[in-house]
Structures are given as structure tokens and as C-alpha cells.
Design a protein around this motif. Structure first.
Motif, mmCIF file in Angstrom:
data_model
loop_
_atom_site.group_PDB
_atom_site.id
_atom_site.type_symbol
_atom_site.label_atom_id
_atom_site.label_comp_id
_atom_site.label_asym_id
_atom_site.label_seq_id
_atom_site.Cartn_x
_atom_site.Cartn_y
_atom_site.Cartn_z
ATOM 1 N N GLU A 9 0.850 -1.189 0.000
ATOM 2 C CA GLU A 9 0.000 0.000 0.000
ATOM 3 C C GLU A 9 0.887 1.241 0.000
ATOM 4 N N ALA A 10 0.481 2.264 -0.755
ATOM 5 C CA ALA A 10 1.286 3.479 -0.852
ATOM 6 C C ALA A 10 0.407 4.718 -0.922
ATOM 7 N N THR A 11 1.017 5.841 -0.602
ATOM 8 C CA THR A 11 0.322 7.120 -0.697
ATOM 9 C C THR A 11 0.812 7.947 -1.882
ATOM 10 N N LEU A 12 1.983 7.585 -2.444
ATOM 11 C CA LEU A 12 2.538 8.317 -3.579
ATOM 12 C C LEU A 12 3.486 7.415 -4.355
ATOM 13 N N VAL A 13 3.379 7.478 -5.679
ATOM 14 C CA VAL A 13 4.321 6.804 -6.569
ATOM 15 C C VAL A 13 4.800 7.836 -7.578
ATOM 16 N N THR A 14 6.112 7.937 -7.772
ATOM 17 C CA THR A 14 6.648 8.796 -8.825
ATOM 18 C C THR A 14 7.444 7.921 -9.784
ATOM 19 N N ALA A 15 7.370 8.281 -11.064
ATOM 20 C CA ALA A 15 8.066 7.503 -12.086
ATOM 21 C C ALA A 15 8.459 8.408 -13.240
ATOM 22 N N ALA B 163 2.408 3.399 2.752
ATOM 23 C CA ALA B 163 1.352 3.862 3.654
ATOM 24 C C ALA B 163 1.882 4.131 5.056
ATOM 25 N N ASP B 164 2.976 3.461 5.451
ATOM 26 C CA ASP B 164 3.547 3.708 6.782
ATOM 27 C C ASP B 164 4.715 4.708 6.750
ATOM 28 N N GLY B 165 4.880 5.427 5.631
ATOM 29 C CA GLY B 165 5.854 6.503 5.550
ATOM 30 C C GLY B 165 7.235 6.135 5.050
ATOM 31 N N GLU B 166 7.483 4.872 4.768
ATOM 32 C CA GLU B 166 8.790 4.450 4.260
ATOM 33 C C GLU B 166 8.918 4.875 2.799
ATOM 34 N N ARG B 167 10.150 5.111 2.373
ATOM 35 C CA ARG B 167 10.410 5.477 0.977
ATOM 36 C C ARG B 167 11.189 4.350 0.316
ATOM 37 N N ILE B 168 10.621 3.817 -0.770
ATOM 38 C CA ILE B 168 11.255 2.757 -1.541
ATOM 39 C C ILE B 168 11.670 3.354 -2.883
ATOM 40 N N VAL B 169 12.934 3.177 -3.269
ATOM 41 C CA VAL B 169 13.438 3.711 -4.534
ATOM 42 C C VAL B 169 14.042 2.570 -5.325
ATOM 43 N N MET B 170 13.781 2.562 -6.629
ATOM 44 C CA MET B 170 14.353 1.526 -7.485
ATOM 45 C C MET B 170 14.678 2.063 -8.867
ATOM 46 N N ALA B 171 15.634 1.430 -9.508
ATOM 47 C CA ALA B 171 15.974 1.716 -10.896
ATOM 48 C C ALA B 171 15.158 0.773 -11.767
ATOM 49 N N VAL B 172 14.598 1.310 -12.858
ATOM 50 C CA VAL B 172 13.832 0.473 -13.786
ATOM 51 C C VAL B 172 14.366 0.674 -15.198
ATOM 52 N N ASP B 173 14.348 -0.391 -15.964
ATOM 53 C CA ASP B 173 14.816 -0.342 -17.346
ATOM 54 C C ASP B 173 13.633 -0.579 -18.275
ATOM 55 N N GLY B 174 12.955 0.503 -18.640
ATOM 56 C CA GLY B 174 11.850 0.419 -19.575
ATOM 57 C C GLY B 174 10.640 -0.279 -18.993
ATOM 58 N N GLY B 175 9.583 -0.337 -19.776
ATOM 59 C CA GLY B 175 8.349 -0.970 -19.359
ATOM 60 C C GLY B 175 7.207 0.020 -19.350
ATOM 61 N N PHE B 176 6.179 -0.281 -18.548
ATOM 62 C CA PHE B 176 4.973 0.533 -18.529
ATOM 63 C C PHE B 176 4.482 0.774 -17.111
ATOM 64 N N LEU B 177 3.737 1.868 -16.953
ATOM 65 C CA LEU B 177 3.084 2.242 -15.707
ATOM 66 C C LEU B 177 1.593 2.310 -16.006
#
Length: 118
Positions: A16-22, A53-67
């Protein structure tokens, strides 16, 4: 909102999340619960970040694809995705210095950006 980040070979993160940026080919997008439905193409060597949802920030590198975004879900279908904490910084720097392969260089740049943002 429910978020699933899936690479070709594995589920990288779900929750669960409150924000996603891509980073998409049209620019950077931020998605919050209730967002209008949208489909975007991710850039090669891009970065996706999630505020859980609990305030943690997850960051990842992605190589192409779709959102894919609906009012209650975000799905990232990437060719490859690596959590920032799992990135080998020295290997990425080595690829930048030595590789002539544009895709490999883009992936290495994305990995280094993910580490910087984490």
C-alpha cells in the motif's frame, strides 16, 4: 492505493502506498490515490519511488516498461527493476566507464540515480 512493481523475472515490491513517482517518456509523473487512469511508457534507465502507507520510501531503478494507473492501483511492469539498496554502485560506475552499449549505459545511469535518490 495498491502498488505492484513487477520485472520480467520477479515481483520487486508490492504493498500500500500514498505516492508513486516515475519517469515516463512524457516526463516525471506523480500518482496519489484517486488519480485519473493513465498508461505511461517508462524511460530506459529511469527511477521509480514509492512512499508507503507507513511513511517508508522505496526507490528503485527500472529499465523500460509501462506504468498503469487506476483510481485504486498502480502497476509498474518493467523489463528490469532493482531496489536502490541492492544496486552494486561500483559495477554501475564501471559500466559507465567501459561500456559502448547504449542500453547498458542507460541502465547504469538509472541505477546510480536511484542510489542518489534513496
Amino acid at each position: 492505493m495498491r502498488v505492484d512493481i513487477v520485472a520480467v523475472e520477479e515481483r520487486v515490491w508490492s504493498g500500500e502506498a500514498t505516492l508513486v513517482t516515475a519517469q515516463t517518456t512524457e516526463g516525471e509523473i506523480g500518482v496519489m490515490p484517486g488519480h485519473e487512469p493513465v498508461l505511461g511508457q517508462l524511460v530506459e534507465g529511469g527511477v521509480v519511488s514509492v512512499k508507503t502507507a507507513d511513511g517508508e520510501r522505496i526507490v528503485m531503478a527500472v529499465d523500460g516498461g509501462f506504468l498503469s494507473v487506476t483510481a485504486t492501483t498502480v502497476t509498474v511492469l518493467a523489463e528490469a527493476a532493482v531496489l536502490a539498496e541492492d544496486i552494486d554502485v561500483e559495477a554501475a560506475k564501471s559500466t559507465l566507464a567501459e561500456s559502448q552499449d547504449e542500453a547498458a549505459v542507460a541502465a547504469a545511469k538509472g541505477r546510480l540515480r536511484a542510489v542518489e535518490r534513496a
